[in-house]
Structures are given as C-alpha cells and as structure tokens.
Design an enzyme around this catalytic site. Structure first.
Site, PDB file in Angstrom:
ATOM      1  N   ASP A  36       0.901  -1.099   0.072  1.00  0.00           N
ATOM      2  CA  ASP A  36      -0.164  -0.046  -0.020  1.00  0.00           C
ATOM      3  C   ASP A  36       1.000   1.278   0.104  1.00  0.00           C
ATOM      4  OD1 ASP A  36      -2.739  -0.142  -0.100  1.00  0.00           O
ATOM      5  OD2 ASP A  36      -3.042   0.390   1.825  1.00  0.00           O
ATOM      6  N   LYS A  57      -3.496   3.347  -3.284  1.00  0.00           N
ATOM      7  CA  LYS A  57      -4.875   3.888  -3.677  1.00  0.00           C
ATOM      8  C   LYS A  57      -4.770   5.415  -3.692  1.00  0.00           C
ATOM      9  CE  LYS A  57      -7.584   1.214  -1.465  1.00  0.00           C
ATOM     10  NZ  LYS A  57      -6.821   0.246  -1.060  1.00  0.00           N
ATOM     11  N   MET A 169      -6.991  11.298   9.841  1.00  0.00           N
ATOM     12  CA  MET A 169      -7.324  11.890   8.567  1.00  0.00           C
ATOM     13  C   MET A 169      -8.194  13.226   8.725  1.00  0.00           C
ATOM     14  SD  MET A 169      -8.139   8.316   6.732  1.00  0.00           S
ATOM     15  CE  MET A 169      -8.309   7.222   8.101  1.00  0.00           C
TER      16      MET A 169
END
Lengths: 255, 255
Positions: A36, A57, A169
């Site tokens: 990732d 991603k 986040m």
C-alpha cells in the site's frame, strides 16, 4: 500443488523497527508483496526475494482498483505462493481490511493477520505520554474524520464520553472539527498534532483545542497526521516535550 | 560516569513474535529488566545477560509498590545502566505509564518509549475482522471498566457515539455492563469475548450483546479478556470464525 496463502501484514507507522518480529518473518518468506502507499518503501529490503507490486490507492499518479488487488492476491495464492499484503499502521483500524478479508474468504484462500502499531500510539510515544491517564479519562477513541458519505462524526457525542480523542485523517478539516468540539469541551482542553508519527520525519506541536489548528498551520503540519484532544494530552506539555523529542530522536538514530 | 537510561518497552499481548523489532533490540541491550505481571515470562530469553526483577502488582502473592518500582529504575539508570521496563500490551493504553514517565522525568532520567500491540488489536486479528468497518462505524473506543473510584464509565454516552467498543478489564462485571449497554443499543448488536488474545492460550466466543455474557461464562472465559461490541464485530461471525481460528493457530505454530 502446494496451497498458497495470504498474510495481511500491518507495517506500523513508518520506522521499520516498529514492525513486529512476526511481520518481519512473514516478509522474509514472501513470494509476492503487495504494498500500500503510506508504507515505508524500504520495507521491501525485508523481502529481498519477493516480487513487489505497489498498489497504492492515493498519492502518486495511478490508483489500483480494490477489485483488482483482491484478484491479484487470489491468483498468486492459488499458484501456491505466499502473498504478503502490507498496509500501514494496524490494518484492522481504518485499513479497509474487512473488505479484503471477506473477498479472500469467499474465494477460499487461507489468510493470516499480523498486527502492527497504529499511528496514534506512535504519536503518544513521540509526545512522551500515555493515551489514557487515570487522572483524566477512562479510555481513548480512535475516530476517522474522513467518512464515505462526506458527513462528519458526531463530535458532540464523542466529546460527551470524556475519552481522549485520537482523530485520524482530520487535517483537511481541523479548523471546523476543533470548533465543533469546542462547543462541547473547554477551549483550554490540551491538544496536539503529530505528523508522520513513528517515522524519521515525525513533527509535532502541542497546544489547546482553541489554538491547535492555528499552531499546526503555522508549523506547516499537514496530512498524514494524528490530532489528539483530551486532558491526558496535557501530561505531555507538563514535562517539556522539546527535550523529550531531542532525546527520543537521538535514541532512535542510535538504535 | 556513563549516563544510564530507561526504555519503557511494550511487550504486546503475549506471543513473543508480536514484539516489535525495536523492543527486541532494547531487551538485547538491557542491563536490568523490570517485568510486569501479565507479560509472557519467556520474554527474558530475549535479554539473556540482564538482571531480571519481577515487579507485578497483581496475581501472585507479593506486590511491589509503585514508588519502589520508580526508585529502582532511577537507581539503576544513575549507575549508568540500561534499564528496560516491560509492560504488557501497549504501555500507553491503561498501563499507568504516565505516572512512571513523570517520576523518571522529575528525577532527570532519560527515557524512551517503545510501542506494542494492545490486546484489542490481537483480539480482532484472532476473530479475523477489523475493529472498524466503514459499513458499520467511524472508529473504536478502548475503555476500561475498572475505574479507580469503583464507578462505571458512562456506557450510554459511549453507546451513543456508534463506535465499536473494546472493553478492557470488564469480565468481572460483564453482566451488568452488557445490560446497561443494552438500554442504548439493540441486544442483537454483535459482540465477542477474547481471553488471552494474541497468546498461545487465546480463547474466544462470538454472540450478541444480549447473550455474550452467558456464552462467555458457559465457555469458562474469564480475565484477562477483551469484550468487543458493535456492528463491525458481526463481520467475524459472517465468515465462520472456527475455521479462521484453526487456520490462525496452525500458522502460529508453524511460524
């Protein structure tokens, strides 16, 4: 034909020596590594014989659809290979591991999960303090500010629990989330922002719910970062974190 | 005289290969190891040259007062030794690390913190599921049911957040806490109990908020255990956890 398998490895926050021994063993025996983004790219040195496929991603110029990642894992496992799927932090927290695990199980592929250190723990270590402190709270909530439907978590309900808040986040909306929390908590509530926690690039500021957004912006801190809010965070400020940072950084370099 | 130091090492949930590489390095260079209870005693094999002092505060027949532990660490560090203080899980979650860190800083002793895997993460790995799943929740709360003043956390406020709940030290009051949560959440909410998560002795049951206390008791599960409650936990039951357990256990043995 030998049966392959998938090991879902949590890579921790960045520094390679924050991997678990089990994660290092899995990488050492990997035939294929699916990596990732947000994972320290040097992790591939622990899997020198493996084919490495980057499937980030976000960031970078390409993105790999989730369905394609799932098919890749199944294809290699069915060839009898040991596939190691690497995600940052602990894959079981905000890692969308559930969806990949479900796909692998539906396909009848054997899968093992290896835990890792999630960023908020590394952030607390960098600040030299506990996420919980029995003088201040009964626990900690790890919450993402980034929801699928672009809505917000119920910040007032979270504030009402008295838990330390570790917000993932949240940097793109730090002003509004601190303002909303400020309607339920004192603006003097201790707060901190730690960017790239647990990596060589770690940066941090401490302040209060009322000023942490301004302080973080002034210091140039952005994503990826953890926002910490709660009385327990005040333990960091009480003991001169700049000294702790120098000490911790020196120890890290000498380790 | 060389300056000593203290490294606060989080030992993770039990299996030695769930230690981080950094924790293993710290142990390998330790002169003195202070070992909490609930830590796998085999960890001393990673510090073969160190003097080992057991300072558990529960279980067994003796307990070591906190102030004595703090003085021991300071004394050895001042002799120029590397003291490794070992706590289970991640020391920054319910580990009372804050008090020991404060005492060491007051004494001017250099201290580094090494993170570890907290039991709830290991419990989720054993169940083969994520602590969060974007179909179900926005985060997870780690809360202790064991408060200093013998009061209870505000279970209704916690339930109102919609977070997955990972309840530590709750087995002695699992009936009442499930009943209280059941006034705010559906009794059909998925739940699980995992005893000795992340160790060779791991045992687990899955059910619902309404029946998990009965199921755990029928299976003979007691402390130390993690109680998990929330929609995300249902992902475990959906995929036949008994198979996952057999697979995971086999992989662990072969690792």
């Amino acid at each position: 034909m030998e049966t392959g398998k998938v090991t879902l490895v949590s890579a921790g926050p960045g520094d390679l020596d924050l991997l678990t021994l089990r994660a290092a063993k899995a990488l050492a025996s990997a035939d294929v590594v699916l990596l990732d983004d947000l994972v320290n790219p040097e992790i591939v040195t622990l899997a020198p014989q493996a084919r490495v496929i980057r499937v980030g991603k976000r960031g970078g110029c390409r993105s790999t659809p989730q369905a394609f990642i799932e098919r890749l894992m199944q294809r290699y496992a069915r060839r009898g290979l040991h596939v190691v799927r690497v995600k940052g932090g602990d894959a079981l927290l905000f890692g969308r591991a559930g969806e990949e695990l479900a796909a692998l199980r539906r396909a009848g592929v054997s899968v093992e999960i290896v835990n890792g250190i999630s960023s908020a723990f590394a952030a607390a270590a960098g600040l030299g303090m506990s996420l919980t402190h029995r003088d201040h709270c009964q626990g900690v909530t790890f919450v993402t500010a980034h929801l699928r439907d672009h809505s917000e978590p119920d910040w007032r309900a979270l504030a009402a629990t008295g838990m330390t808040l570790a917000i993932y986040m949240g940097m793109s909306r730090i002003d509004t989330l601190c303002a909303t929390l400020g309607t339920a908590l004192s603006n003097e509530t201790p707060a901190a922002v730690v960017q790239w926690a647990g990596s060589a690039h770690e940066r941090r500021v401490t302040g209060t719910l009322g000023n942490i957004a301004t302080l973080a912006r002034a210091a140039g801190l952005g994503s990826p970062a953890i926002i910490l809010v709660g009385g327990a965070i005040g333990e960091a400020a009480a003991f001169g974190i700049d000294l702790a940072q120098a000490s911790s950084d020196a120890l890290r370099r000498s380790a």
